[in-house]
Design a protein around this motif. Structure first.
Motif, PDB file in Angstrom:
ATOM      1  N   SER A  44       0.825  -1.202   0.000  1.00 41.71           N
ATOM      2  CA  SER A  44       0.000   0.000   0.000  1.00 41.71           C
ATOM      3  C   SER A  44       0.864   1.258   0.000  1.00 41.71           C
ATOM      4  O   SER A  44       1.999   1.265   0.486  1.00 41.71           O
ATOM      5  N   ARG A  45       0.289   2.327  -0.531  1.00 41.03           N
ATOM      6  CA  ARG A  45       1.021   3.595  -0.543  1.00 41.03           C
ATOM      7  C   ARG A  45       1.291   4.074   0.880  1.00 41.03           C
ATOM      8  O   ARG A  45       2.296   4.747   1.135  1.00 41.03           O
ATOM      9  N   GLN A  46       0.397   3.716   1.825  1.00 38.68           N
ATOM     10  CA  GLN A  46       0.624   4.094   3.220  1.00 38.68           C
ATOM     11  C   GLN A  46       1.865   3.395   3.777  1.00 38.68           C
ATOM     12  O   GLN A  46       2.653   3.994   4.519  1.00 38.68           O
ATOM     13  N   ALA A  47       2.029   2.116   3.415  1.00 36.76           N
ATOM     14  CA  ALA A  47       3.207   1.375   3.870  1.00 36.76           C
ATOM     15  C   ALA A  47       4.477   1.942   3.242  1.00 36.76           C
ATOM     16  O   ALA A  47       5.510   2.085   3.911  1.00 36.76           O
ATOM     17  N   MET A  48       4.399   2.273   1.948  1.00 36.44           N
ATOM     18  CA  MET A  48       5.554   2.858   1.271  1.00 36.44           C
ATOM     19  C   MET A  48       5.910   4.211   1.895  1.00 36.44           C
ATOM     20  O   MET A  48       7.086   4.515   2.138  1.00 36.44           O
ATOM     21  N   ARG A  49       4.883   5.005   2.156  1.00 35.66           N
ATOM     22  CA  ARG A  49       5.100   6.321   2.769  1.00 35.66           C
ATOM     23  C   ARG A  49       5.760   6.177   4.134  1.00 35.66           C
ATOM     24  O   ARG A  49       6.672   6.934   4.483  1.00 35.66           O
ATOM     25  N   TYR A  50       5.295   5.202   4.913  1.00 37.31           N
ATOM     26  CA  TYR A  50       5.857   4.970   6.248  1.00 37.31           C
ATOM     27  C   TYR A  50       7.357   4.714   6.165  1.00 37.31           C
ATOM     28  O   TYR A  50       8.149   5.299   6.920  1.00 37.31           O
ATOM     29  N   ASN A  51       7.766   3.838   5.244  1.00 36.88           N
ATOM     30  CA  ASN A  51       9.189   3.515   5.124  1.00 36.88           C
ATOM     31  C   ASN A  51      10.005   4.700   4.622  1.00 36.88           C
ATOM     32  O   ASN A  51      11.132   4.929   5.078  1.00 36.88           O
ATOM     33  N   ILE A  52       9.444   5.458   3.698  1.00 37.17           N
ATOM     34  CA  ILE A  52      10.152   6.631   3.178  1.00 37.17           C
ATOM     35  C   ILE A  52      10.378   7.653   4.289  1.00 37.17           C
ATOM     36  O   ILE A  52      11.499   8.143   4.493  1.00 37.17           O
ATOM     37  N   ILE A  53       9.320   7.979   5.019  1.00 37.84           N
ATOM     38  CA  ILE A  53       9.418   8.969   6.096  1.00 37.84           C
ATOM     39  C   ILE A  53      10.377   8.505   7.182  1.00 37.84           C
ATOM     40  O   ILE A  53      11.193   9.275   7.704  1.00 37.84           O
ATOM     41  N   GLN A  54      10.292   7.227   7.527  1.00 36.62           N
ATOM     42  CA  GLN A  54      11.145   6.676   8.575  1.00 36.62           C
ATOM     43  C   GLN A  54      12.616   6.747   8.187  1.00 36.62           C
ATOM     44  O   GLN A  54      13.474   7.141   8.989  1.00 36.62           O
ATOM     45  N   GLN A  55      12.924   6.371   6.945  1.00 35.27           N
ATOM     46  CA  GLN A  55      14.320   6.344   6.518  1.00 35.27           C
ATOM     47  C   GLN A  55      14.892   7.735   6.272  1.00 35.27           C
ATOM     48  O   GLN A  55      16.100   7.940   6.319  1.00 35.27           O
ATOM     49  N   LEU A  56      14.019   8.700   6.015  1.00 44.31           N
ATOM     50  CA  LEU A  56      14.456  10.090   5.900  1.00 44.31           C
ATOM     51  C   LEU A  56      14.580  10.759   7.271  1.00 44.31           C
ATOM     52  O   LEU A  56      15.059  11.893   7.364  1.00 44.31           O
ATOM     53  N   GLU A  57      14.112  10.064   8.314  1.00 42.46           N
ATOM     54  CA  GLU A  57      14.071  10.601   9.676  1.00 42.46           C
ATOM     55  C   GLU A  57      13.221  11.871   9.728  1.00 42.46           C
ATOM     56  O   GLU A  57      13.533  12.836  10.428  1.00 42.46           O
ATOM     57  N   TRP A  58      12.138  11.835   8.957  1.00 36.96           N
ATOM     58  CA  TRP A  58      11.179  12.938   8.953  1.00 36.96           C
ATOM     59  C   TRP A  58       9.978  12.637   9.851  1.00 36.96           C
ATOM     60  O   TRP A  58       8.996  13.381   9.835  1.00 36.96           O
ATOM     61  N   ASP A  59      10.037  11.562  10.611  1.00 36.83           N
ATOM     62  CA  ASP A  59       8.889  11.146  11.422  1.00 36.83           C
ATOM     63  C   ASP A  59       8.886  11.810  12.800  1.00 36.83           C
ATOM     64  O   ASP A  59       8.543  11.192  13.802  1.00 36.83           O
TER      65      ASP A  59
END
Length: 291
Positions: A44-59
């Motif tokens: 899901s795009r939500q799962a993809m978004r979660y990983n992107i934000i997490q790895q960018l440390e934007w969470d």
């Protein structure tokens, strides 16, 4: 016209990367069906978004639940938090606060599609037990099954470059706008996903995209793979438009697809890394043009 729409479509190889609710002792993959009744797993795009934000440390964007729903805090602004700048927000202020209450929203500037399998799910199941632990105390072991699917997946990211870093009266510097978009592209290039004790490499094996006048995600829903070959003829038709071809970059990892020589010749494809380098240069060029 300004070329203010950046879009990039990618293909990666992964295994069983997003699960749904499950039935009994069977863990089920997230899937969708086509008219042929074939099923395709997806991330899901939500799962993809979660990983992107997490790895960018934007969470780190603050949240609260005063409105009864967990949302981004009303105090959070795009100036301080890239997450809500690029992926949007809904912030609700309750009437109990000093303000009169209501909701403010920002639609996503960077839009993600689901990552959808390019090969159908074949009902493969993995049989699981916890015998290793049960034997330690001579206990009965539990039994479970998990759906598994190894496939190529494709997804698209589209970014409205003219909307980055602008929210009402708030606007960040051109340099910061460029840095945020380039950081996002870097995350896509080296993306991964942790799931069920595995770390799945979601780095692209094939990528195509560019910066265009139209904000259309030209290559979304156009990717197909048959007999380990990418549908080059379809992609060639798309880029025949002069407004697309001259601004399109393509990259492929050598030795993965059976027609990588054709891909390189027909699409002038280089390496995946070189495409992301070119896209970052396009971002710098856009924000250096006084936009």
């Amino acid at each position: 016209m300004e070329r203010k729409g950046l879009t990039v479509t990618m293909i990666f190889l992964a295994e069983s990367a997003n699960y749904g609710e499950g039935i009994g002792n069977i863990t089920t993959l997230k899937k969708m069906s086509r008219g042929t009744y074939e099923q395709y797993s997806y991330i899901s795009r939500q799962a993809m978004r979660y990983n992107i934000i997490q790895q960018l440390e934007w969470d780190k964007t603050p949240v609260d639940g005063k409105s009864g729903v967990v949302q981004f805090a009303p105090s959070a602004t795009i100036e301080d938090y890239p997450e809500i700048d690029l992926f949007g927000y809904m912030k609700t202020t309750s009437k109990a606060d000093e303000q009169k209450g209501g909701a403010t929203t920002r639609s996503a500037v960077a839009r993600l599609s689901n990552a959808i399998a390019l090969e159908p799910y074949q009902s493969d199941l993995e049989f699981l037990t916890n015998m290793g632990m049960a034997k330690r105390q001579n206990l009965e072991n539990g039994i479970a099954q998990s759906e598994i699917h190894r496939s190529y997946y494709t997804y698209t990211m589209s970014i409205d470059l003219d909307r980055v870093g602008v929210d009402g009266e708030v606007e960040i510097s051109q340099e910061e706008k460029a840095e945020r978009v380039k950081a996002l592209l870097e995350a896509l290039c080296y993306l991964y996903r942790d799931i069920k004790g595995r770390r799945e490499n979601l780095s692209p094996l094939f990528v195509i995209g560019g910066r265009y006048e139209r904000k259309n995600p030209f290559f979304e829903n156009r990717m197909m793979i048959k007999k380990n070959k990418i549908n080059v003829d379809t992609l060639k038709e798309i880029i025949e438009d002069s407004g697309i071809k001259q601004f399109t970059y393509a990259g492929v990892t050598t030795g993965i697809f059976d027609n990588d020589a054709e891909i390189k010749q027909a699409l002038s494809a280089e390496t995946v890394g070189s495409v992301f380098k070119c896209l970052k240069e396009e971002v710098d060029a856009y924000y250096g043009e006084g936009n």
